[in-house]
Design a protein around this motif. Structure first.
Motif, PDB file in Angstrom:
ATOM      1  N   VAL A 118      13.473 -16.222  51.161  1.00 18.60           N
ATOM      2  CA  VAL A 118      13.135 -16.948  49.943  1.00 18.60           C
ATOM      3  C   VAL A 118      11.611 -17.044  49.847  1.00 18.60           C
ATOM      4  CG1 VAL A 118      13.287 -19.195  48.801  1.00 18.60           C
ATOM      5  CG2 VAL A 118      15.312 -18.212  49.900  1.00 18.60           C
ATOM      6  N   GLY A 119      11.083 -16.752  48.676  1.00 16.92           N
ATOM      7  CA  GLY A 119       9.641 -16.753  48.454  1.00 16.92           C
ATOM      8  C   GLY A 119       9.051 -15.356  48.396  1.00 16.92           C
ATOM      9  N   ASP A 120       9.776 -14.360  48.918  1.00 19.98           N
ATOM     10  CA  ASP A 120       9.324 -12.970  48.841  1.00 19.98           C
ATOM     11  C   ASP A 120       9.501 -12.468  47.404  1.00 19.98           C
ATOM     12  OD1 ASP A 120       8.786 -12.908  51.553  1.00 19.98           O
ATOM     13  OD2 ASP A 120      10.609 -11.789  52.073  1.00 19.98           O
ATOM     14  N   SER A 121       9.032 -11.270  47.157  1.00 21.79           N
ATOM     15  CA  SER A 121       9.308 -10.586  45.893  1.00 21.79           C
ATOM     16  C   SER A 121       9.650  -9.145  46.206  1.00 21.79           C
ATOM     17  CB  SER A 121       8.115 -10.681  44.933  1.00 21.79           C
ATOM     18  OG  SER A 121       6.987 -10.068  45.490  1.00 21.79           O
ATOM     19  N   ILE A 122      10.435  -8.534  45.321  1.00 18.92           N
ATOM     20  CA  ILE A 122      10.804  -7.125  45.482  1.00 18.92           C
ATOM     21  C   ILE A 122      10.547  -6.392  44.175  1.00 18.92           C
ATOM     22  CG2 ILE A 122      12.541  -7.571  47.261  1.00 18.92           C
ATOM     23  CD1 ILE A 122      14.663  -6.944  45.046  1.00 18.92           C
ATOM     24  N   ASP A 123      10.256  -5.113  44.306  1.00 16.39           N
ATOM     25  CA  ASP A 123      10.074  -4.256  43.138  1.00 16.39           C
ATOM     26  C   ASP A 123      11.399  -3.605  42.782  1.00 16.39           C
ATOM     27  OD1 ASP A 123       7.319  -4.771  42.970  1.00 16.39           O
ATOM     28  OD2 ASP A 123       6.892  -3.232  44.464  1.00 16.39           O
ATOM     29  N   VAL A 124      11.725  -3.654  41.509  1.00 15.41           N
ATOM     30  CA  VAL A 124      12.955  -3.062  40.978  1.00 15.41           C
ATOM     31  C   VAL A 124      12.542  -2.194  39.798  1.00 15.41           C
ATOM     32  CG1 VAL A 124      15.195  -3.547  39.903  1.00 15.41           C
ATOM     33  CG2 VAL A 124      14.305  -5.081  41.680  1.00 15.41           C
ATOM     34  N   THR A 125      13.168  -1.031  39.664  1.00 15.43           N
ATOM     35  CA  THR A 125      12.902  -0.153  38.530  1.00 15.43           C
ATOM     36  C   THR A 125      14.156  -0.062  37.675  1.00 15.43           C
ATOM     37  OG1 THR A 125      11.312   1.131  39.820  1.00 15.43           O
ATOM     38  CG2 THR A 125      12.187   2.157  37.823  1.00 15.43           C
ATOM     39  N   PHE A 126      14.009  -0.446  36.405  1.00 18.21           N
ATOM     40  CA  PHE A 126      15.108  -0.323  35.450  1.00 18.21           C
ATOM     41  C   PHE A 126      15.060   1.076  34.853  1.00 18.21           C
ATOM     42  CE2 PHE A 126      15.215  -5.106  34.147  1.00 18.21           C
ATOM     43  CZ  PHE A 126      15.722  -5.427  35.380  1.00 18.21           C
ATOM     44  N   THR A 127      16.231   1.667  34.654  1.00 22.36           N
ATOM     45  CA  THR A 127      16.322   2.975  34.013  1.00 22.36           C
ATOM     46  C   THR A 127      17.077   2.836  32.695  1.00 22.36           C
ATOM     47  OG1 THR A 127      18.288   3.483  35.339  1.00 22.36           O
ATOM     48  CG2 THR A 127      16.173   4.319  36.136  1.00 22.36           C
ATOM     49  N   PHE A 128      16.698   3.681  31.755  1.00 18.98           N
ATOM     50  CA  PHE A 128      17.237   3.615  30.407  1.00 18.98           C
ATOM     51  C   PHE A 128      17.614   5.002  29.928  1.00 18.98           C
ATOM     52  CE2 PHE A 128      14.243   0.193  30.951  1.00 18.98           C
ATOM     53  CZ  PHE A 128      14.891  -0.900  30.403  1.00 18.98           C
ATOM     54  N   LYS A 129      18.508   5.054  28.965  1.00 21.55           N
ATOM     55  CA  LYS A 129      18.826   6.306  28.290  1.00 21.55           C
ATOM     56  C   LYS A 129      17.700   6.568  27.290  1.00 21.55           C
ATOM     57  CE  LYS A 129      22.284   8.436  25.330  1.00 21.55           C
ATOM     58  NZ  LYS A 129      23.550   8.215  24.611  1.00 21.55           N
ATOM     59  N   ALA A 130      17.067   7.725  27.378  1.00 20.54           N
ATOM     60  CA  ALA A 130      16.023   8.161  26.433  1.00 20.54           C
ATOM     61  C   ALA A 130      14.861   7.182  26.342  1.00 20.54           C
ATOM     62  CB  ALA A 130      16.641   8.403  25.052  1.00 20.54           C
TER      63      ALA A 130
END
Length: 146
Positions: A118-130
């Motif tokens: 708790v207190g950390d952060s993570i990188d997330v990549t969202f992907t999309f159509k077009a």
């Protein structure tokens, strides 16, 4: 002639890069958080995705180096029983927002690849159509945080 071709090339490259930046600016995320459970139990990801563009977008998934699998799910209630189902896409209309929240759409973060607290952060990549991918930072929060 060569200088003209170079100028044209760099102008075109700048135009393409600025178009991608403008498209990415049409999507933004607020309140991104990962409810972390102990051990190797899956975590749940919540956020609100805002589409300020002139057209609908389709969220097709997410990924993070902190987890082997990130899946989109939706919770439903049928006959008094809560159920969870994987979904392949979520459509967001032009000018609309969609909230991933408890008992609704959410991300399931599975098979942790690094120690988190708790207190950390993570990188997330969202992907999309077009649409170009969208990097998002999630705050790691307690499992009791809504």
């Amino acid at each position: 002639m060569i200088m003209l071709k170079r100028a044209l090339f760099w102008s075109l490259a700048a135009l393409l890069l600025s178009t991608g930046s403008a498209a990415a600016a049409d999507l933004n995320v607020s309140d991104a958080r990962l409810r972390l459970l102990p051990g190797d139990l899956p975590g749940a990801g919540y956020f609100t995705l805002h589409n300020t563009s002139d057209s609908a977008v389709t969220l097709t998934g997410a990924s993070s180096k902190a987890f082997d699998k990130v899946m989109m799910h939706v919770s439903t209630e049928e006959g008094g029983m809560a159920q969870m189902h994987a979904v392949d896409k979520v459509d967001i209309a032009s000018g609309e927002s969609v909230s991933f929240a408890p008992k609704r759409h959410h991300l399931m973060f599975m098979q942790r690849t690094q120690a988190l607290k708790v207190g950390d952060s993570i990188d997330v990549t969202f992907t999309f159509k077009a649409h170009t991918p969208l990097p998002v930072t999630f705050d790691v929060v307690s499992p009791t945080t809504q």
